[in-house]
Scaffold this motif. Structure first.
Motif, PDB file in Angstrom:
ATOM      1  N   LEU A  45     -10.048   8.940 -74.818  1.00  0.00           N
ATOM      2  CA  LEU A  45     -10.745   9.565 -75.946  1.00  0.00           C
ATOM      3  C   LEU A  45     -10.840   8.596 -77.114  1.00  0.00           C
ATOM      4  CD1 LEU A  45     -11.988  11.913 -77.546  1.00  0.00           C
ATOM      5  CD2 LEU A  45      -9.665  12.753 -77.984  1.00  0.00           C
ATOM      6  N   TRP A  73      -2.582   9.638 -81.135  1.00  0.00           N
ATOM      7  CA  TRP A  73      -3.003   9.133 -79.825  1.00  0.00           C
ATOM      8  C   TRP A  73      -3.054   7.620 -79.826  1.00  0.00           C
ATOM      9  CZ3 TRP A  73      -7.340  13.184 -80.366  1.00  0.00           C
ATOM     10  CH2 TRP A  73      -6.845  14.438 -79.994  1.00  0.00           C
ATOM     11  N   THR A 125     -12.701  15.441 -76.052  1.00  0.00           N
ATOM     12  CA  THR A 125     -11.635  16.096 -76.819  1.00  0.00           C
ATOM     13  C   THR A 125     -11.113  17.324 -76.085  1.00  0.00           C
ATOM     14  OG1 THR A 125     -12.627  15.320 -78.873  1.00  0.00           O
ATOM     15  CG2 THR A 125     -11.056  17.139 -79.042  1.00  0.00           C
ATOM     16  N   GLU A 165      -3.198  17.852 -72.372  1.00  0.00           N
ATOM     17  CA  GLU A 165      -1.948  18.060 -73.101  1.00  0.00           C
ATOM     18  C   GLU A 165      -1.273  19.357 -72.668  1.00  0.00           C
ATOM     19  OE1 GLU A 165      -0.359  16.047 -75.561  1.00  0.00           O
ATOM     20  OE2 GLU A 165      -1.715  14.610 -74.600  1.00  0.00           O
ATOM     21  N   VAL A 212      -8.863  16.217 -73.355  1.00  0.00           N
ATOM     22  CA  VAL A 212      -7.543  15.787 -73.823  1.00  0.00           C
ATOM     23  C   VAL A 212      -6.669  16.996 -74.117  1.00  0.00           C
ATOM     24  CG1 VAL A 212      -6.321  14.672 -75.736  1.00  0.00           C
ATOM     25  CG2 VAL A 212      -8.343  13.583 -74.712  1.00  0.00           C
ATOM     26  N   SER A 221      -4.002   7.302 -70.573  1.00  0.00           N
ATOM     27  CA  SER A 221      -4.097   8.763 -70.575  1.00  0.00           C
ATOM     28  C   SER A 221      -5.512   9.184 -70.969  1.00  0.00           C
ATOM     29  CB  SER A 221      -3.096   9.319 -71.587  1.00  0.00           C
ATOM     30  OG  SER A 221      -3.500   8.924 -72.891  1.00  0.00           O
ATOM     31  N   PHE A 222      -5.777  10.468 -70.834  1.00  0.00           N
ATOM     32  CA  PHE A 222      -7.046  11.004 -71.343  1.00  0.00           C
ATOM     33  C   PHE A 222      -7.155  10.717 -72.846  1.00  0.00           C
ATOM     34  CE2 PHE A 222      -8.447  14.534 -68.139  1.00  0.00           C
ATOM     35  CZ  PHE A 222      -8.430  13.595 -67.118  1.00  0.00           C
ATOM     36  N   ALA A 223      -6.035  10.787 -73.536  1.00  0.00           N
ATOM     37  CA  ALA A 223      -6.060  10.537 -74.979  1.00  0.00           C
ATOM     38  C   ALA A 223      -6.450   9.088 -75.266  1.00  0.00           C
ATOM     39  CB  ALA A 223      -4.699  10.853 -75.593  1.00  0.00           C
TER      40      ALA A 223
END
Lengths: 401, 401, 401, 401
Positions: D370, D398, D118, D125, D121, D365-367
């Motif tokens: 996640l 997300w 988290t 962002e 992410v 993406s990182f999201a």
């Protein structure tokens, strides 16, 4: 491990189409994947068109680019000439390179005729005395599954070889509107499916069995005898030009029966009209104690039948050829992580570099390739004379290793 | 539906080994699986040994048993003679049965020689005028996947047929100690792998393509030329006796190239030395618009390649041939519930009963079987004369349906 | 060998749809294929509709036909009652038959509820003391490959079992217009995919591993909750009637995790919505020394991985289960000649006849079937309560053999 | 085409074991195979051991080597940091790199805990607003067959998705003597099979269906709880040290049921104890109109079932994913010439370079990563609490692209 300080093998490559791209990928990768006593240096690539050759050099990773192959051969900073041109130019280039004292890697088929190939072998033999190495690019010998197949057979695991069954099935010219590219012209390509892909299955089956084809009975066919002239072609794809057409002067398909010198009988098929098969090289060998089969489209697998096991447990074992114990594989990824077509070239370059570094002759030699040529020549002679039994002209001193 | 009141076809079967058991299973089952206008009645089975024949009758479901086939043929209560003996007795029995006005179902190969087979065809033609029906037992035509393959090809789904590739691979005599059973003696069996299993792939490929083989180039081989004499044999299994041996007088393997009258070229292989293959009949047909392949060991499947689909979606589709829409399958189980080898015989009997009930000639006819014989004869002649191209003697009026 | 003089087992069958046809084929064939000390006699079949039952009797080979199952059970000339009706009538019929001293073969699932099944087991236990035999029809245990799989595992060939992976995939109700047949109604069928096909994979995995499921975590789903009422149905096919619809009251799919009492963990999936899978029962077992997998749509094959072999030669061996050394196969055809779905029933009848003749209890017993029921019950309870872990109620004295 | 004059992306890579080698191969190759507006430059590699890092740099093709990752991140001549270390260091490195304004490519799993992920992410962002790009290395999305699978599903070719069936089977720790490498320690690896390979199948199934997992019911198991301490390890191989042992603190296997937000139900299995499976990632998706299945060990193939075709012609079509029309393939070899595992990384780098060049966010993406982490977290929570149904914590903003 090779480092910046390792001895270099300075390479010049002639031709930069399909084979040139595959060889370049291998030259770039071989010292990354393998620890070798010698390091390949990609000095220059040669092509006819200056602009396209410059672009190829940039894309494929060659330091320089030239348009005259004689110039390339004449350079002092080239140790090995890698010939990736169509078959009609192999002999001339190879002879010149050997005369200049360069090692030569020549794509298959070695030449478009037995006469040319014989001359190349003689030149290779002469050069050999001076430490010059030659190799013909039957890259599929370096597919790990194929190398392992040979090992199992030569270790006696399938006993006496009885049957050889080999097909090389492609379908890229089934459309009659596919144009008359150089591979369909006998003056450029020598033959059609026979030389292009039939040569692979002849070499592979001889390689894995350790036996030579001694005679054949053959038939060839050209299903589509007239095609549009091409406007542009590259690799195996091309587009037609429309109105003007030309005659197809090579075979679309060749099928033949054969005997091998160890007593096996064989069927071979090479075709560009087997709809649905893109690169369908399949070889199966049956012996008195077992069988092995291989499919190039699943090149990470080998099927092995061991008839010495209890009857209730016999079956074809699908071996995933990705273990460190398998040929070449320790250099790559963990078990189950597959490799591709291009790796066969990287392995070929590894073996070539190893051979040069250790002062040994790489295989397949030009003589090995000539022997394949003799088989193809017998196929063509048989096909032209009513499929009658035709002995392979087979100089006994040239045995495959 | 056939009931106790339905017209009967009273059957007498000669021979009760492997084929006899398969036919019996089919005769017992055909009216259970299919609603037919005629009902098969298993009247009598004939064998040489009284005790073994009696036991076979009890086990296989025949009401009576006799030891003299002439007696069987002479009976008034027999409508059809089903010949399941080795090939050397086919002609004599069939000619006698036809002379007695009986319908005849004769196992393949029709006879051990073209001369005998020709005589049988002539007798069948004569009897035909009297409403007597004849059929040769190429049961694999009735494998649903094979029948569907033919339908797809004749519907034009793969376009013009270019390549035929057929093998029938077995391995039951790879052991040199396997004894000299009747199937390895030319006087009993006519030929070896060629007639026994090669005949199946010739018939099947002609059947599914609707084309006839017009010429061949062939080679045969006998890998093991001397074997122990058998003590006891049954079906495809036997045990050797020990000290005394005899000569194998048939081929262990036959391979041949061929042309078909629609322009296709073909390779065929029949062998009993393909280690690991038990009943490996595989046929693939490549056409200008697609391809189809079949493997008898997975007889509920068919692979179909449709080259008219978008390039990115083309591929071999593995059709599970168990749908009600597939030939013969509506009679059996829900989709996905597979059938076996023996069902091909049940389907054969169905089609035979349908033909007899409707007063039509069943297929394959004796003439169709003779045409296969002509092909095998050309194969043998080519093999004996250096594999040279050999035309099939092919009476044009005898075309397969 | 059984002959006309052999002791008879006089059979009465109740129900003549899909399962009735499969059982009839088996009763007709069992004494033909196998030499047994006892001979099955197909005395009478029972169905509700007189005309259809009469037709079924004629087609399936039953001597008589009746419409009242109580009448069938009351007959003196019936030794065994074969129950092929939907699950909601199993208990009533079986209890009556056992009370009348008849042996009982009951189709799976044994009953629609644990309560009914428990009562059946108690009745079976009581009758057992009087020499009355009971069996539940998990026919897939008699697929030769499955029996051989069990043998390999119990022989320790894959070591300690770690993973069980079982799916039974069908797709016959993916069309929302497929009608509301009895199999989609909970009052008739008890459950949906879970009881119908999930029961097969629970039984098979317990059978081949010799381990029992001890607990589950489950989820069920009904994708299409309302369907047209059926006009006519038979077996697994039916047609809808149009305007009126009804609620689907069973699961379309059930998935669950499980633990087995030997330490293995498992995943199970039973669904009628797996498009493309017609009868896709697949089971794989992974052990510390190897693995085995099975696919019912290729029921003549078994894949066996032996991790004790050299690393370079390990792989899944595709054993063609058609050898005389394999369970049940000596009775059938030569190696490579495959059998079908229906043979599992013939083998079941063989083992049942053998057990009755030798005075032993056949398997799976009613108790074995109840244990499967307990598992299904745990699945339903877990699914209804948020997928939480749910122990199987598992009377320890009822262990599968 | 990228040339020496093209804009460069200067890459620094941290970690040079298995993943480092795979990434290096991709960085070396990406601009050779693809014409891209930007050119990757392999500036420096970072590792803890100076000698081994130097050797890695030479072998893998990095210009420089460093031993302090903070130093690498601080350099001005690095544009992108490629994180190939174990999961416990991902967060710290990525946060530092983003703080330094570097683009970040981070191997999966994104982190060892939801908390760390988290934080990553959120940092991504923030950095995104400054034009900094982040990507997580779920490389299998770039296997052409997987990308094509997604396209077919999102194009509606299989209709409404009903079933997801995903397994990732390996067997490299089945031997209890295999040592306690870092991947078996929870403080280093976070979890075992679940995070290492289970994360791949969660990501892949969400990616190809376009649906998110909303809840799970799960079970995990550690079959071998104590192992020898390792002496030496690299990639997935290692040797034990002998006497001293330690506790395995991660799962050997994880199995779970799931629901997806489009209505599908799913089974997942990730294990390192599936003997015989080396890298056996298999995914099958069943929809209302068809099905698709994929097997990573045959990554050049895709099986597609189209239920809209006529019933008699339906079947799984084995598409060879080697056509120019398939994702990424136009860059490689002619049809039928297969690619390998490593190509997925080359494609990943291509897409990353394209995204950076065009100023867009790469995916996953990182999201996205996640969200996978949230699923794995729900799996662990469910497994720890009796397999009860457990909702995935799933921030709605997300969504995977």
């Amino acid at each position: 491990m090779s480092t910046a300080e390792s001895p270099q093998l300075r390479v010049g490559m002639i031709g930069h189409a399909f084979m040139g791209a595959a060889h370049s990928q291998a030259w770039r990768t071989v010292n990354r994947a393998f620890d070798l006593p010698i390091r390949a240096s990609m000095v220059a690539v040669c092509g006819r068109d200056p602009g396209r050759t410059a672009a190829a050099a940039a894309r494929l990773g060659w330091a320089e680019h030239v348009t005259d192959w004689r110039e390339l051969i004449a350079r002092d900073d080239i140790d090995l000439v890698d010939i990736c041109t169509p078959g009609d130019s192999h002999a001339e280039i190879a002879l010149a390179a050997l005369a200049a004292g360069k090692h030569v890697l020549c794509e298959k088929p070695l030449a478009n005729s037995v006469a040319e190939a014989t001359e190349m072998v003689q030149a290779a033999e002469s050069a050999r005395a001076l430490g010059v190495r030659t190799m013909c690019g039957f890259n599929y010998r370096r597919v790990p599954a194929v190398a392992f197949m040979r090992k199992l057979i030569l270790d006696g695991r399938i006993g006496v070889v009885r049957h050889v069954r080999a097909v090389y099935l492609q379908d890229w010219i089934t459309d009659p509107q596919f144009p008359l590219v150089w591979r369909l012209q006998s003056d450029r390509a020598g033959s059609g499916a026979l030389g292009d892909i039939g040569s692979h299955i002849v070499d592979m089956t001889q390689y894995v069995t350790g036996q030579l084809v001694t005679g054949v009975s053959a038939m060839t066919e050209t299903f589509v005898r007239e095609r549009p002239l091409p406007s542009e072609s590259s690799g195996l794809s091309a587009t037609g030009e429309g109105s003007s057409t030309g005659l197809v002067t090579v075979d679309d398909a060749a099928i033949f029966l054969a005997r091998l010198d160890g007593g096996a009988i064989a069927t071979y098929e090479a075709t560009r009209f087997a709809t649905g098969h893109k690169n369908g090289l399949r070889v199966e060998i049956n012996g008195s104690l077992g069988s092995i089969s291989f499919d190039l489209q699943r090149l990470n697998e080998l099927e092995f039948y061991d008839a010495t096991k209890p009857a209730a447990e016999q079956g074809f074992t699908r071996i995933l050829i990705t273990e460190a114990e398998h040929p070449y594989l320790a250099a790559w990824w963990p078990p189950g992580h597959i490799i591709g077509y291009e790796h066969s070239f990287t392995h070929q370059m590894r073996d070539l570099l190893e051979a040069i570094a250790s002062g040994q002759d790489p295989t397949p030699s030009f003589a090995d390739a000539l022997q394949v040529q003799f088989v193809l020549d017998a196929v063509q002679r048989s096909a032209e004379t009513g499929s009658g039994w035709t002995e392979v002209i087979n100089a006994p001193q040239w045995v495959p290793v």
